[in-house]
Design an enzyme around this catalytic site. Structure first.
Site, PDB file in Angstrom:
ATOM      1  N   ASP A 235      -2.033   6.437  -4.000  1.00  0.00           N
ATOM      2  CA  ASP A 235      -0.875   5.761  -3.417  1.00  0.00           C
ATOM      3  C   ASP A 235      -0.404   4.647  -4.361  1.00  0.00           C
ATOM      4  O   ASP A 235      -1.017   4.426  -5.419  1.00  0.00           O
ATOM      5  CB  ASP A 235      -1.194   5.262  -2.003  1.00  0.00           C
ATOM      6  CG  ASP A 235      -2.233   4.161  -1.975  1.00  0.00           C
ATOM      7  OD1 ASP A 235      -2.971   4.001  -2.969  1.00  0.00           O
ATOM      8  OD2 ASP A 235      -2.344   3.455  -0.958  1.00  0.00           O
TER       9      ASP A 235
ATOM     10  N   SER B 117       0.824  -1.204   0.000  1.00  0.00           N
ATOM     11  CA  SER B 117       0.000   0.000   0.000  1.00  0.00           C
ATOM     12  C   SER B 117       0.862   1.261   0.000  1.00  0.00           C
ATOM     13  O   SER B 117       1.679   1.458  -0.883  1.00  0.00           O
ATOM     14  CB  SER B 117      -0.966  -0.032   1.178  1.00  0.00           C
ATOM     15  OG  SER B 117      -1.928   1.004   1.068  1.00  0.00           O
TER      16      SER B 117
ATOM     17  N   ASP C 174      -5.382   2.396  -3.979  1.00  0.00           N
ATOM     18  CA  ASP C 174      -6.625   2.185  -3.246  1.00  0.00           C
ATOM     19  C   ASP C 174      -6.963   3.395  -2.360  1.00  0.00           C
ATOM     20  O   ASP C 174      -8.074   3.496  -1.853  1.00  0.00           O
ATOM     21  CB  ASP C 174      -6.602   0.888  -2.437  1.00  0.00           C
ATOM     22  CG  ASP C 174      -5.556   0.865  -1.340  1.00  0.00           C
ATOM     23  OD1 ASP C 174      -4.704   1.783  -1.278  1.00  0.00           O
ATOM     24  OD2 ASP C 174      -5.583  -0.086  -0.525  1.00  0.00           O
TER      25      ASP C 174
ATOM     26  N   ASP D 264      -0.601   1.417  -4.717  1.00  0.00           N
ATOM     27  CA  ASP D 264      -1.531   0.413  -5.236  1.00  0.00           C
ATOM     28  C   ASP D 264      -2.898   1.013  -5.541  1.00  0.00           C
ATOM     29  O   ASP D 264      -3.851   0.285  -5.811  1.00  0.00           O
ATOM     30  CB  ASP D 264      -1.646  -0.789  -4.301  1.00  0.00           C
ATOM     31  CG  ASP D 264      -2.353  -0.469  -3.002  1.00  0.00           C
ATOM     32  OD1 ASP D 264      -2.215   0.668  -2.499  1.00  0.00           O
ATOM     33  OD2 ASP D 264      -3.053  -1.351  -2.466  1.00  0.00           O
TER      34      ASP D 264
END
Length: 573
Positions: free
Chosen positions: A300, A145, A304, A302
């Protein structure tokens, strides 16, 4: 035991040279050896995340295979149908993510379980979408993340597209515990898996299907192309879906931060690739001034989580908090659906227990039910699936204070791509009304009250840090009022005991699942919530207030934060 593990790793012939070099450097450092080998990285419903490197307490190909082996054995237990449906695997742009994704595929594929592997890095929410698009039995994404560059991790998803429920995660953990020698886990050959069509690479068709689903989120069909937008993927996986999505929504005045456009696992232009931090917006703000942009968007690594900055009347950029953007999106969605006559009578909004209560006030104005869940988007996705199976409630919106939002339930995790597109549409709509999103936020405060929130974290790393976090939680559980002197508690919610204790000592039961969380609600509605992070070595303290004026809210919040954190620091420093 630790020294034996260390020696086993040191002489292991299959250990990559870079990992062997790390071990050679630390063999005369007992503290570092212990830190790397005192435990196996834990796997839970949020997956597994940690520092990259050699050791059982690090992320490497062997600890990744460990999780993949547990997932493969879970699918074998579920039978041939689950094995035939298989697993879809995605990965972000971090160090070794692509390699870890392939190692996961080769570990699972050796059992004859079907594996679909993304050709290129794509966001976590697109992985969630892909599970249902391909009707697989599970999904995996390699990501850490928004953590710094030295981290990576693995998250596992169920057939509904949501993160694994605790029961399934426990089965994986049980299988992992049976493997005491990580080097014993075998992997198949990639070319052999491709030849047998056990392994297939995917990309274009799922990209297209995801974009088609995103277009259905539009609330206003004929928006003017009146908005100047700057977007940065922060070197992550959001570039393709966000840019394609904004263009499909009709936005052509789009500029991408060139220095942060290409994937780079070092995240060289930011100290911390987290769109919650103003520093991550530095280059976007510079480009925003050059292009006179009204809205800045950042995802960010990834993709999400979404961060948003809005140009104010002085030409400066103000970052919206997760709670503020969530309230704006919620109010916009409900208002547009009411205007069009599409607001369902059984509509439901989902938020976490540490998310602002402003959302509750907004939902109730529109006569929509709002339901709290535990912290973590997996609990929101579980409720969506529960409602779908029961045929009750129409999901409208889910969000959490940590910059996670979900509008369309074709994804079952927070989705920064969805949120970016709807934020742009919302800003464009407000502009046609002669307003900015900051004006819209002021309108919400004027109507519902000045809700203000904050978060403080104490970082406590290593084995000693874990013990300190346990001590903090135990102290709050024994005498929570000791840490909250400014505002007497009206009631205290202990999610580990699943009880709500009122000031007179009476108890109610809590319906949410057990969790190591304590929440104190004061007589004036102010609240504090304490919990260990599920993904980082931190103890987190959330604060919230609601007052008639901005000045009162700011002052009350400051007193509350100071009261609690000074008491914590004096007790545990």
């Amino acid at each position: 035991m630790i020294s034996e593990l260390f020696n086993q790793w040191l002489i292991e012939p299959s250990l990559p040279i870079e990992l062997k070099q790390q071990l050679n450097k630390i063999q005369d450092d007992p503290a570092e050896v212990e830190e790397r080998f005192y435990q196996f990285l834990s796997f839970g419903t949020g997956g597994m995340r940690g520092l990259l490197g050699a050791g059982t307490n690090r992320i490497n190909i062997f600890t990744i295979r460990h999780v993949a082996e547990g997932l493969a054995l879970l699918l074998k237990e579920q039978g041939q149908e689950a094995m035939d449906r298989g697993v879809v695997i995605a990965y972000d742009t971090r160090h070794l993510s692509k390699i870890f994704a392939l190692e996961t595929a080769k570990t699972i594929g050796k059992y004859g379980i079907r594996v679909l592997l993304f050709k290129e890095s794509r966001p976590t929410p697109e992985l969630s979408f892909a599970i249902r698009h391909y009707d697989t039995a599970a999904g995996v994404v390699i990501t850490a993340s928004h953590n710094p560059a030295a981290y990576n991790g693995i998250k596992v998803y169920g057939k509904d597209g949501g993160q694994l429920p605790p029961e399934a995660a426990e089965i994986i953990v049980a299988h992992m515990r049976k493997v005491t020698d990580l080097f014993s886990i075998q992997v198949a050959d990639e070319n052999e898996l491709l030849h047998k069509r056990v392994l297939q690479y995917v990309l274009e068709d799922v990209d297209t299907a995801y974009q088609q689903a995103l277009v259905t989120l539009r609330e206003v069909e004929h928006l003017e192309d009146n908005l100047s937008i700057v977007y940065t993927p922060l070197h992550g996986s959001g570039l393709v879906p966000v840019v394609d999505g904004l263009r499909n929504f009709g936005f052509t005045q789009l500029s991408v931060v060139s220095e942060q456009q290409q994937p780079d696992p070092e995240f060289p232009t930011v100290a911390y690739p987290n769109p919650e931090e103003r520093d991550a917006f530095e280059l976007a703000i510079r480009l925003g001034h050059e292009r006179n942009a009204e809205v800045l968007l950042a995802t960010d690594p990834d993709a999400d989580r979404l961060g948003v900055a809005i140009r104010d009347e002085n030409g400066e950029y103000r970052l919206l908090s997760g709670n503020q953007l969530g309230a704006l999106l919620l109010h916009y969605l409900l208002s547009q659906k009411k205007r069009k006559g599409t607001l369902p009578p059984d509509g439901v909004v989902l938020k976490t227990i540490v998310t602002s209560e402003l959302g509750r006030a907004i939902a109730e104005k529109f006569n929509m039910q709002i339901v709290d869940t535990l912290t973590g988007f997996k609990f929101i996705s579980e409720k969506i699936e529960e409602y779908r199976n029961a045929g009750t409630h129409t999901f409208l919106f889910g969000y959490e204070e940590s910059y996670g939002y979900l509008i369309g339930d074709f994804v079952r995790d927070k989705d920064a791509v969805q949120a970016a597109l709807l934020t742009a549409e919302m800003a464009s709509f407000y502009k046609t009304c002669g307003k900015s999103l900051l004006d819209g936020l002021d309108d919400l405060y004027s109507e519902f009250g000045y809700f203000q929130e904050s978060l403080h974290s104490i970082t406590l790393t290593g084995k000693e840090g874990q013990e300190k976090i346990k001590q903090i939680m135990e102290a709050f559980r024994r005498d929570p009022q000791r840490f909250l002197r400014q505002t007497p508690a009206r009631y205290i919610e202990d999610y580990k005991r699943r009880t709500r204790q009122w000031a007179d000592g009476s108890l109610d039961s809590l319906s949410l699942p057990e969790a190591d969380v304590i929440k104190l609600i004061g007589e004036d509605g102010s609240w504090v919530c304490i919990r260990p992070s599920g993904t980082e070595p931190k103890c987190k303290f959330y604060f919230g207030v609601d007052k008639p004026t901005a000045e009162e809210a700011k002052s009350t919040l400051h007193l509350l934060e100071t009261d609690v954190m000074q008491n914590v620091n004096s007790a545990f420093s």
